[in-house]
Design a protein around this motif. Structure first.
Motif, PDB file in Angstrom:
ATOM      1  N   VAL A   1     -24.039 -33.757  64.314  1.00  0.00           N
ATOM      2  CA  VAL A   1     -23.133 -33.366  63.241  1.00  0.00           C
ATOM      3  C   VAL A   1     -21.816 -32.859  63.817  1.00  0.00           C
ATOM      4  O   VAL A   1     -20.739 -33.120  63.277  1.00  0.00           O
ATOM      5  CB  VAL A   1     -23.780 -32.294  62.345  1.00  0.00           C
TER       6      VAL A   1
ATOM      7  N   ALA B   1     -18.210 -34.433  62.973  1.00  0.00           N
ATOM      8  CA  ALA B   1     -17.087 -33.652  62.465  1.00  0.00           C
ATOM      9  C   ALA B   1     -15.851 -33.830  63.333  1.00  0.00           C
ATOM     10  O   ALA B   1     -14.723 -33.934  62.830  1.00  0.00           O
ATOM     11  CB  ALA B   1     -17.480 -32.175  62.395  1.00  0.00           C
TER      12      ALA B   1
ATOM     13  N   LEU C   1     -14.302 -37.204  62.547  1.00  0.00           N
ATOM     14  CA  LEU C   1     -13.618 -37.171  61.256  1.00  0.00           C
ATOM     15  C   LEU C   1     -12.302 -36.411  61.352  1.00  0.00           C
ATOM     16  O   LEU C   1     -11.349 -36.702  60.622  1.00  0.00           O
ATOM     17  CB  LEU C   1     -14.519 -36.530  60.203  1.00  0.00           C
TER      18      LEU C   1
ATOM     19  N   ASP D   1     -25.595 -29.899  56.046  1.00  0.00           N
ATOM     20  CA  ASP D   1     -24.248 -30.222  56.531  1.00  0.00           C
ATOM     21  C   ASP D   1     -23.815 -31.595  56.046  1.00  0.00           C
ATOM     22  O   ASP D   1     -22.670 -31.794  55.625  1.00  0.00           O
ATOM     23  CB  ASP D   1     -24.216 -30.199  58.065  1.00  0.00           C
TER      24      ASP D   1
ATOM     25  N   MET E   1     -20.591 -32.365  53.598  1.00  0.00           N
ATOM     26  CA  MET E   1     -19.509 -33.248  54.044  1.00  0.00           C
ATOM     27  C   MET E   1     -19.293 -34.403  53.074  1.00  0.00           C
ATOM     28  O   MET E   1     -18.146 -34.770  52.769  1.00  0.00           O
ATOM     29  CB  MET E   1     -19.817 -33.772  55.453  1.00  0.00           C
TER      30      MET E   1
ATOM     31  N   GLN F   1     -17.610 -33.083  49.882  1.00  0.00           N
ATOM     32  CA  GLN F   1     -16.186 -32.809  50.062  1.00  0.00           C
ATOM     33  C   GLN F   1     -15.379 -34.086  50.243  1.00  0.00           C
ATOM     34  O   GLN F   1     -14.229 -34.162  49.808  1.00  0.00           O
ATOM     35  CB  GLN F   1     -16.004 -31.870  51.260  1.00  0.00           C
ATOM     36  N   SER F   2     -15.965 -35.088  50.870  1.00  0.00           N
ATOM     37  CA  SER F   2     -15.243 -36.349  51.033  1.00  0.00           C
ATOM     38  C   SER F   2     -15.118 -37.097  49.711  1.00  0.00           C
ATOM     39  O   SER F   2     -14.212 -37.919  49.534  1.00  0.00           O
ATOM     40  CB  SER F   2     -15.962 -37.232  52.065  1.00  0.00           C
TER      41      SER F   2
ATOM     42  N   TYR G   1     -11.970 -29.585  54.684  1.00  0.00           N
ATOM     43  CA  TYR G   1     -13.216 -29.359  55.413  1.00  0.00           C
ATOM     44  C   TYR G   1     -12.912 -28.575  56.680  1.00  0.00           C
ATOM     45  O   TYR G   1     -12.018 -28.941  57.456  1.00  0.00           O
ATOM     46  CB  TYR G   1     -13.884 -30.679  55.780  1.00  0.00           C
TER      47      TYR G   1
ATOM     48  N   ARG H   1     -14.771 -26.478  60.048  1.00  0.00           N
ATOM     49  CA  ARG H   1     -15.974 -26.197  60.833  1.00  0.00           C
ATOM     50  C   ARG H   1     -15.569 -25.299  62.000  1.00  0.00           C
ATOM     51  O   ARG H   1     -14.843 -25.738  62.898  1.00  0.00           O
ATOM     52  CB  ARG H   1     -16.619 -27.488  61.349  1.00  0.00           C
TER      53      ARG H   1
ATOM     54  N   LEU I   1     -10.704 -34.546  53.717  1.00  0.00           N
ATOM     55  CA  LEU I   1     -11.811 -35.266  54.340  1.00  0.00           C
ATOM     56  C   LEU I   1     -11.979 -36.618  53.656  1.00  0.00           C
ATOM     57  O   LEU I   1     -12.293 -36.684  52.464  1.00  0.00           O
ATOM     58  CB  LEU I   1     -13.096 -34.448  54.229  1.00  0.00           C
TER      59      LEU I   1
ATOM     60  N   TRP J   1     -14.033 -40.052  53.983  1.00  0.00           N
ATOM     61  CA  TRP J   1     -15.180 -40.642  54.675  1.00  0.00           C
ATOM     62  C   TRP J   1     -16.025 -41.422  53.675  1.00  0.00           C
ATOM     63  O   TRP J   1     -16.457 -40.874  52.663  1.00  0.00           O
ATOM     64  CB  TRP J   1     -16.001 -39.525  55.321  1.00  0.00           C
TER      65      TRP J   1
END
Length: 379
Positions: A53, A57, A60, A88, A92, A95-96, A102, A104, A119, A121
Motif C-alpha cells: 500500500v 501511494a 499515485l 486503506d 483510497m 477518495q479517487s 489524499y 499519507r 487522487l 485512480w
C-alpha cells in the motif's frame, strides 16, 4: 480495447520502469556510500496490485496530476495481498471516486509521505462473487456504492464456441486518438438534459421501491444515479473527440481544442442526444440490478445489525463507543480497523485497535468467535 487505450501510457511506463531499474542498481551499488543517488520519482501510471500500500501511494503521488490505472484478472490478488490493509484500499478508492485530497503521513523520515491534491485512480478487477465479497467487507461505509459491477454471461450450458470480439486496427487507433485528446478537455459544464434524465430515473426507482417497501433499492438509487451520469458523461466526451477527429483529424482536433478551450463544452451540450440519454437508463438499470443481485442480503444484514447496536442499552460517549455502534453484530479485525480510521484518522495503528478490542472483551462487550472474528454481547 484496454490495450488500445493504454498503449500510449504503456510505452511511457516501460521507459520509466527501465529508468527505475537503473536507479535501483545504482542505489544497490552505493549501499554503503555516504552519497546516495537521488530518487527519480517517475510518473508511472499503470500500477500493479502486486505491491505494498505504501508503494501504491507513492506511485499515485508521482503521476503529475494525471490518472493512474490498475487492473487485475483476479480480484483475490487484492484480497490476499492486502488482507490487513483493505481499509486503506477502500479509503483510497472512495477518495479517487471524487478526485479528493489524499494524505499519507509516515512515522519515520525514511518511509513514504504522500500528499495528493486530487487522487485520480481507476481500478478494474475481474473475479468470482466470492472474491468480490472478500474485497468488499463493509456494506455501510460507502465503498460498495462507489463501484460499478458487470456480470459475464453464464456459460454453464453454452456450447464451446468462444468468439470474442476483436478490434480492428482502425478501431484500436481511433480509441488511442480519443484517449490522447481527452486530457485536453478540463473544466466544469452543466448538462441539464442529463441531469433531468437522472432525476426521472430516480423517481421511477423510488416509486418501484415504495410499492414493495424495498428500502435497500431506495438507498442504492442515489449513488447509482450519480455513477451512471458520470459514465454517460464519459461516453459523450468520447463522442465529442470522435466528432472532432472526423472533421479535423487528430492533429487538427488537438489544435482546435487548444485554440478554443470552450469548444468541447459547446459540443458536449449538443451530445445530449435522445440516444445517449436512453443509454443512461440502460447503464443505471444495469448498475442497480447488479448491486442488488450481489449485495442485497449483505446490505440488509449490515443495517439490521447497526439498528441492533442502536437498541443496545449501554450508554456510550467516546469515539470508541461510536465505532462499537457502527460495527456489525459479527465483525472482523479489518472492519474494526476501518471504522477506527474513519473516526480517528489514517494514523491509527493496528496495536491501538487490538487494545480497543481487548478492552471491549474485558468489559464483556464482545466475545471472540474465531481468529480475528468477534461477536457483540447484548446487555
Amino acid at each position: 480495447m484496454v490495450d488500445a487505450w493504454m498503449s500510449e501510457i504503456a510505452a511511457l511506463d516501460a521507459m520509466y520502469l527501465q529508468q527505475e531499474e537503473e536507479y535501483n542498481k545504482k542505489k544497490l551499488a552505493a549501499k554503503n556510500k555516504k552519497e546516495q543517488p537521488e530518487d527519480p520519482k517517475l510518473p508511472v501510471r499503470y500500477i500493479t496490485f502486486n505491491t505494498t500500500v505504501a508503494k501504491l501511494a507513492e506511485r499515485l503521488g508521482n503521476t503529475e496530476g494525471k490518472h493512474a490505472f490498475s487492473f487485475t484478472p483476479e480480484a483475490d490478488t487484492v484480497a490476499q495481498k492486502w488482507r490487513s490493509s483493505m481499509c486503506d484500499f477502500s479509503v483510497m478508492l472512495r477518495q479517487s471516486y471524487d478526485g479528493s485530497k489524499y494524505d499519507r503521513e509516515a512515522r519515520s523520515a525514511e518511509a513514504v509521505n504522500v500528499h495528493i491534491k486530487h487522487l485520480l485512480w481507476n481500478v478494474t478487477m475481474c473475479g468470482t462473487p466470492d472474491a468480490l465479497y472478500r474485497v468488499v467487507t463493509n456494506y455501510t461505509d460507502g465503498f460498495q456504492s462507489r463501484i460499478a459491477l458487470a456480470q459475464t454471461p453464464d456459460n454453464t450450458y453454452a456450447p464451446l464456441e468462444d468468439k470474442p470480439y476483436v478490434l480492428t486496427d482502425k478501431q484500436a487507433e481511433r480509441i488511442r486518438q480519443v484517449a490522447h485528446l481527452l486530457p485536453l478537455m478540463y473544466g466544469e459544464v452543466v448538462l441539464p438534459k442529463l441531469e433531468a434524465r437522472g432525476r426521472d430515473w430516480l423517481e421511477k426507482i423510488r416509486l418501484e421501491a415504495m410499492k414493495n417497501d424495498d428500502r435497500v433499492k431506495a438507498r442504492e438509487r442515489f449513488r447509482t444515479c450519480v455513477t451512471a451520469q458520470r459514465m454517460v458523461c464519459c461516453l459523450m466526451l468520447c463522442r465529442v473527440c470522435e466528432q472532432l477527429i472526423q472533421k479535423h483529424g487528430q492533429s487538427g482536433a488537438e489544435t482546435q481544442l487548444k485554440l478554443h478551450p470552450n469548444l468541447w463544452k459547446e459540443l458536449l451540450l449538443k451530445a445530449q442526444t435522445p440516444a445517449m440519454l436512453d443509454t443512461y437508463d440502460v447503464i443505471a438499470d444495469s448498475l442497480i440490478d447488479n448491486a442488488l443481485y450481489f449485495f442485497r442480503d449483505r446490505i440488509e444484514n449490515a443495517f439490521r445489525s447497526r439498528e441492533y447496536a442502536a437498541r443496545n442499552e449501554r450508554k456510550r460517549y467516546g469515539r470508541n463507543d461510536t465505532i462499537y455502534e457502527r460495527l456489525d453484530l459479527e465483525f472482523g479485525f479489518d472492519m474494526a480497523m476501518q471504522h477506527s480510521i474513519s473516526m480517528n484518522g489514517a494514523d491509527v495503528s493496528r496495536n491501538k485497535v487490538h487494545q480497543m478490542l481487548k478492552n471491549w472483551k474485558n468489559q464483556g462487550l464482545i466475545v471472540p468467535i474465531a481468529p480475528n472474528r468477534y461477536r457483540k454481547v447484548s446487555h
